[in-house]
Design a protein around this motif. Structure first.
Motif, short mmCIF file in Angstrom:
data_model
loop_
_atom_site.label_atom_id
_atom_site.label_comp_id
_atom_site.label_asym_id
_atom_site.label_seq_id
_atom_site.Cartn_x
_atom_site.Cartn_y
_atom_site.Cartn_z
N LEU A 1 0.81 -1.22 0.00
CA LEU A 1 0.00 0.00 0.00
C LEU A 1 0.85 1.27 0.00
O LEU A 1 0.30 2.38 0.05
CB LEU A 1 -0.92 0.01 1.22
CG LEU A 1 -1.90 -1.17 1.33
CD1 LEU A 1 -2.66 -1.10 2.65
CD2 LEU A 1 -2.87 -1.18 0.15
N ALA A 2 2.16 1.13 -0.07
CA ALA A 2 3.05 2.28 0.00
C ALA A 2 2.74 3.28 -1.12
O ALA A 2 2.59 2.91 -2.28
CB ALA A 2 4.50 1.82 -0.10
N GLY A 3 2.65 4.54 -0.74
CA GLY A 3 2.42 5.60 -1.72
C GLY A 3 0.98 5.77 -2.15
O GLY A 3 0.66 6.69 -2.91
N LEU A 4 0.08 4.91 -1.66
CA LEU A 4 -1.33 5.02 -2.05
C LEU A 4 -1.95 6.24 -1.39
O LEU A 4 -1.82 6.46 -0.19
CB LEU A 4 -2.07 3.75 -1.61
CG LEU A 4 -3.55 3.65 -2.01
CD1 LEU A 4 -3.70 3.57 -3.52
CD2 LEU A 4 -4.20 2.45 -1.34
N ARG A 5 -2.64 7.05 -2.18
CA ARG A 5 -3.29 8.26 -1.68
C ARG A 5 -4.80 8.07 -1.73
O ARG A 5 -5.36 7.82 -2.79
CB ARG A 5 -2.90 9.48 -2.51
CG ARG A 5 -1.38 9.74 -2.53
CD ARG A 5 -1.03 10.93 -3.39
NE ARG A 5 -1.54 10.82 -4.75
CZ ARG A 5 -0.97 10.11 -5.71
NH1 ARG A 5 0.15 9.43 -5.46
NH2 ARG A 5 -1.49 10.06 -6.93
N ILE A 6 -5.43 8.18 -0.56
CA ILE A 6 -6.88 8.02 -0.46
C ILE A 6 -7.45 9.30 0.15
O ILE A 6 -7.10 9.66 1.27
CB ILE A 6 -7.26 6.80 0.39
CG1 ILE A 6 -6.69 5.51 -0.24
CG2 ILE A 6 -8.77 6.70 0.53
CD1 ILE A 6 -7.00 4.25 0.54
N GLY A 7 -8.31 9.97 -0.59
CA GLY A 7 -8.86 11.23 -0.13
C GLY A 7 -9.72 11.07 1.11
O GLY A 7 -10.31 10.02 1.35
N ASP A 8 -9.79 12.15 1.89
CA ASP A 8 -10.55 12.11 3.14
C ASP A 8 -12.04 11.89 2.92
O ASP A 8 -12.75 11.49 3.85
CB ASP A 8 -10.34 13.42 3.91
CG ASP A 8 -8.91 13.58 4.42
OD1 ASP A 8 -8.11 12.63 4.25
OD2 ASP A 8 -8.60 14.65 4.99
N GLY A 9 -12.54 12.14 1.72
CA GLY A 9 -13.95 11.97 1.43
C GLY A 9 -14.34 10.54 1.09
O GLY A 9 -15.53 10.24 0.89
N LYS A 10 -13.38 9.64 1.01
CA LYS A 10 -13.66 8.23 0.72
C LYS A 10 -14.00 7.49 2.02
O LYS A 10 -13.87 8.02 3.12
CB LYS A 10 -12.44 7.56 0.09
CG LYS A 10 -11.79 8.33 -1.05
CD LYS A 10 -12.53 8.16 -2.35
CE LYS A 10 -11.76 8.80 -3.52
NZ LYS A 10 -12.41 8.57 -4.81
N VAL A 11 -14.43 6.23 1.88
CA VAL A 11 -14.58 5.33 3.01
C VAL A 11 -13.65 4.15 2.77
O VAL A 11 -13.64 3.57 1.68
CB VAL A 11 -16.03 4.83 3.16
CG1 VAL A 11 -16.12 3.79 4.27
CG2 VAL A 11 -16.97 5.99 3.45
N VAL A 12 -12.84 3.82 3.77
CA VAL A 12 -11.87 2.72 3.64
C VAL A 12 -12.34 1.54 4.49
O VAL A 12 -12.65 1.71 5.67
CB VAL A 12 -10.47 3.16 4.09
CG1 VAL A 12 -9.49 1.98 4.01
CG2 VAL A 12 -9.98 4.33 3.26
N ILE A 13 -12.41 0.37 3.87
CA ILE A 13 -12.73 -0.88 4.59
C ILE A 13 -11.50 -1.78 4.52
O ILE A 13 -11.03 -2.12 3.44
CB ILE A 13 -13.93 -1.60 3.97
CG1 ILE A 13 -15.17 -0.70 3.96
CG2 ILE A 13 -14.22 -2.90 4.72
CD1 ILE A 13 -16.36 -1.30 3.22
N SER A 14 -10.98 -2.16 5.67
CA SER A 14 -9.83 -3.06 5.71
C SER A 14 -10.27 -4.45 6.11
O SER A 14 -10.90 -4.64 7.15
CB SER A 14 -8.79 -2.56 6.72
OG SER A 14 -7.78 -3.54 6.91
N VAL A 15 -9.95 -5.44 5.28
CA VAL A 15 -10.18 -6.84 5.63
C VAL A 15 -8.84 -7.53 5.87
O VAL A 15 -8.72 -8.75 5.76
CB VAL A 15 -11.00 -7.57 4.55
CG1 VAL A 15 -12.33 -6.87 4.34
CG2 VAL A 15 -10.26 -7.66 3.23
N ILE A 16 -7.82 -6.73 6.22
CA ILE A 16 -6.47 -7.25 6.47
C ILE A 16 -6.40 -7.72 7.92
O ILE A 16 -6.45 -6.92 8.85
CB ILE A 16 -5.41 -6.16 6.21
CG1 ILE A 16 -5.60 -5.53 4.83
CG2 ILE A 16 -4.01 -6.77 6.33
CD1 ILE A 16 -4.70 -4.33 4.58
#
Length: 254
Positions: A79-94
């Motif tokens: 996931l290094a360098g991945l940019r996810i905007g604050d307006g998104k929703v992130v779901i982690s299944v890790i």
């Protein structure tokens, strides 16, 4: 439903895509990363609402909800360098990666939810544990069989530990089949019978009016065959060994 992106298309990613797409009149748009290229290409060919993106960043840019399904080992590098905007929703299944650790890796202020979808999501029968509660995430997993929000990450880790027992069940069945073969039963016949036997047992789990202990008791007769195996093989020491293994896995996940 929002546009969904999945980074890391393994068995769980495949199950989520299938559950959200197969036979659904208006499925969501789903963007897949090229990680797990063969599976991603197969899903994109099967479902018109699915596309494979050039890289992880394109998935994050196109999706409203980003599902992270990479392997725990090496997740930071993946996931290094991945940019996810604050307006998104992130779901982690890790598995075993806390929200705080993941937030440090991604450096985003986006809402972040951990989830434990199961392979049964492909049939829309997965009760998915989540933390913390988030309406968009719960709506997504409701469509895959239901959602079980939990109050904190400590409780979440207990549920995550329970998922570590899945392949034990398959190995148990394989051991029964191997034993039957050594008694002279053709392997294909032993396999067929054991599958039928335990599919029937599995269906009994739909009866939520009976506890698990009650279901076990209802399938036994005093001094019968089932009671004999349970009390001679799955005895107190066996149960304690399983509990210790679960304790060790829980400690590892935390």
């Amino acid at each position: 439903m929002d546009r969904i992106g999945i980074i890391g298309v393994g068995e769980i990613g495949r199950a989520i895509v299938t559950g959200l797409s197969d036979g659904v009149e208006k499925p969501p748009q789903i963007c897949l990363s090229p990680r797990g290229a063969r599976t991603a290409a197969e899903l994109a060919e099967r479902y018109p609402n699915v596309r494979v993106c050039a890289d992880n960043q394109e998935v994050a840019d196109r999706a409203d909800t980003v599902i992270l399904a990479v392997r725990p080992h090496g997740h930071a590098e993946a996931l290094a360098g991945l940019r996810i905007g604050d307006g998104k929703v992130v779901i982690s299944v890790i598995a075993g990666v806390s929200i705080s650790e993941l937030r440090r890796t991604l450096g985003t202020g986006a809402p972040m939810v951990r989830a434990i979808p199961l392979p049964a999501a492909r049939e829309r029968r997965s009760v998915t544990v989540t933390h913390p509660s988030h309406p968009a995430v719960e709506s997504l997993f409701d469509a895959l069989g239901g959602v079980l929000p939990v109050a904190d990450e400590a409780a979440f880790d207990v549920y995550s530990t329970l998922t570590g027992t899945l392949t034990v069940h398959y190995w148990y069945l394989a051991t029964l089949a191997d034993w039957a073969s050594r008694q002279g039963i053709p392997p294909e016949d032993a396999d067929r019978y054991i599958r039928s036997l335990f599919q029937g047992v599995g269906r009994a789990l739909h009866d939520e009016n009976r506890s698990l202990h009650q279901l076990a008791g209802d399938h036994e007769t005093p001094n019968g065959s089932n009671e004999r195996i349970r009390t001679t093989w799955f005895d107190t020491s066996n149960a304690e060994a399983l509990s210790k293994a679960l304790d060790a896995l829980l400690a590892h996940l935390r």
